[in-house]
Write a protein that holds these residues in place. Structure first.
Motif, PDB file in Angstrom:
ATOM      1  N   PRO A 225      33.476 -10.550   7.527  1.00  0.00           N
ATOM      2  CA  PRO A 225      33.477  -9.343   8.371  1.00  0.00           C
ATOM      3  C   PRO A 225      33.106  -9.684   9.803  1.00  0.00           C
ATOM      4  O   PRO A 225      32.222 -10.499  10.060  1.00  0.00           O
ATOM      5  CB  PRO A 225      32.421  -8.453   7.709  1.00  0.00           C
ATOM      6  N   PHE A 226      33.802  -9.063  10.757  1.00  0.00           N
ATOM      7  CA  PHE A 226      33.604  -9.390  12.161  1.00  0.00           C
ATOM      8  C   PHE A 226      32.217  -8.989  12.644  1.00  0.00           C
ATOM      9  O   PHE A 226      31.698  -7.918  12.330  1.00  0.00           O
ATOM     10  CB  PHE A 226      34.650  -8.674  13.020  1.00  0.00           C
ATOM     11  N   SER A 227      31.623  -9.895  13.426  1.00  0.00           N
ATOM     12  CA  SER A 227      30.399  -9.609  14.163  1.00  0.00           C
ATOM     13  C   SER A 227      30.532 -10.288  15.517  1.00  0.00           C
ATOM     14  O   SER A 227      30.984 -11.431  15.611  1.00  0.00           O
ATOM     15  CB  SER A 227      29.172 -10.154  13.428  1.00  0.00           C
ATOM     16  N   MET A 228      30.159  -9.576  16.583  1.00  0.00           N
ATOM     17  CA  MET A 228      30.287 -10.153  17.913  1.00  0.00           C
ATOM     18  C   MET A 228      29.426 -11.396  18.088  1.00  0.00           C
ATOM     19  O   MET A 228      29.671 -12.217  18.970  1.00  0.00           O
ATOM     20  CB  MET A 228      29.936  -9.117  18.977  1.00  0.00           C
ATOM     21  N   SER A 229      28.423 -11.551  17.259  1.00  0.00           N
ATOM     22  CA  SER A 229      27.551 -12.709  17.388  1.00  0.00           C
ATOM     23  C   SER A 229      28.308 -14.017  17.168  1.00  0.00           C
ATOM     24  O   SER A 229      27.924 -15.055  17.726  1.00  0.00           O
ATOM     25  CB  SER A 229      26.396 -12.604  16.391  1.00  0.00           C
TER      26      SER A 229
END
Length: 349
Positions: A225-229
């Motif tokens: 799942p996408f995370s900006m981190s």
């Protein structure tokens, strides 16, 4: 435009995602963190300063200005850039507004190969070329290799369909003075249901789109799942191709793929499809980011590119040729040929 920097809880230094460790590291105090240690749900902050509108009819028409949260410098970036590095303090910066709302990706494949690995692959490729210009592999050039996340659409759907086809088999044999030929034509019917999963389509216009052609495919099992981190310490592009722009072409690809699968199920040679009927169900779109190491460089006014799949290590590279070295080779070959001819003349006499 909001500029976000993920900082170390211990010393306040900028954090980057380490492709080898699959953790977040601080380059100042060497602290290591897991995402769950401190990265909670990504939030889009309201900016006190609205995004400046670029002036019309100028060379910066598609440029955007942002402020670095570390040093406060005003930095210009391209309109599709979603993560970058401050030119002045070299700290990683994520432009949160670029990947929020409808622009927020669904999934991401984090980098599996770090910069050191990408540099070694580049050196290995260069080592196989004997006619590179002198000092081509300089430290300054190697420093220019950057990790970039490229946007891609992934499509799922179900199809059902059928084909009518014929196959032609020719048999010949000889009896006495006569050759006999037998032609057999058979009819075939195939029908079936198919599931299409993770069909990739580029979501970026422009020359960078071609880079992905050379380093695909990617293993979809590594999506998270996408995370900006995950963008911290890397560059990222946001999509500028919408699903509606390519839907018709995708449907045609799926129809062709489904028809091809049905045809291949007829395990005889010389098959010709006479007619087909393929029904494509509703397309389900996922917006994902894929990791690539990229190096663009010029030599004698010509542009070259090196690209490395940041997950699998698949390499594509264009390298310049030193004309002097090549000319020296040809001169050596010509001299050798002249010597052989002269010696041959001696023996002939």
């Amino acid at each position: 435009m909001d500029a976000v920097q993920y900082k170390c809880p211990n010393c306040g230094g900028g954090l980057t995602f380490d492709a080898q460790k699959q953790d977040f590291i601080c380059e100042y105090c060497d602290s290591v963190f897991k995402e769950q240690d401190f990265f909670v749900k990504d939030e889009v902050l309201e900016s006190d300063n609205p995004e400046p509108k670029p002036e019309e009819n100028t060379e910066f028409e598609n440029a955007v200005l942002y402020s670095c949260p570390s040093c406060g410098a005003q930095v210009i970036t391209d309109e599709t850039t979603a993560a970058t590095t401050c030119y002045y303090c070299s700290n990683p910066v994520v432009l949160s507004g670029r990947l929020s709302g409808e622009m927020k990706p669904d999934m991401i494949i984090p980098f599996k190969i770090d910069k050191k690995g990408a540099v070694e692959k580049f050196k290995e490729m260069c080592g196989k070329r004997k006619f590179l210009p002198k000092d081509f592999i300089s430290q300054s050039r190697l420093e220019e290799i950057k990790g970039v996340y490229f946007p891609y659409w992934y499509i799922d759907c179900e199809t059902n369909g059928s084909i009518n086809a014929t196959s032609k088999q020719v048999r010949t044999w000889v009896v006495g003075d006569f050759q006999h030929t037998e032609t057999t034509i058979r009819g075939h019917f195939r029908q079936g249901d198919m599931q299409i999963r993770n069909m990739p389509e580029g979501a970026l216009k422009g020359k960078d789109r071609d880079i992905m052609r050379y380093v695909c495919p990617f293993d979809a099992s590594d999506f998270v799942p996408f995370s900006m981190s995950y963008l911290s310490g890397f560059f990222a592009e946001k999509r500028n191709v919408e699903s509606g722009d390519i839907e018709q072409g995708v449907v045609q690809k799926i129809k062709h793929f489904s028809e091809e699968k049905l045809e291949n199920s007829i395990e005889v040679p010389n098959v010709t499809v006479k007619d087909s009927s393929i029904n494509v169900g509703k397309l389900r779109w996922k917006y994902n980011l894929l990791p690539v190491w990229v190096l663009n460089y010029k030599h004698n006014e010509k542009s070259y590119i090196y690209a490395l799949n940041g997950q699998t290590g698949k390499v594509y590279g264009e390298l310049p040729v030193c004309r002097k070295k090549l000319a020296g080779l040809f001169a050596g070959v010509a001299a050798g040929a002249s010597l052989i001819i002269t010696l041959a003349g001696v023996f002939l006499f």
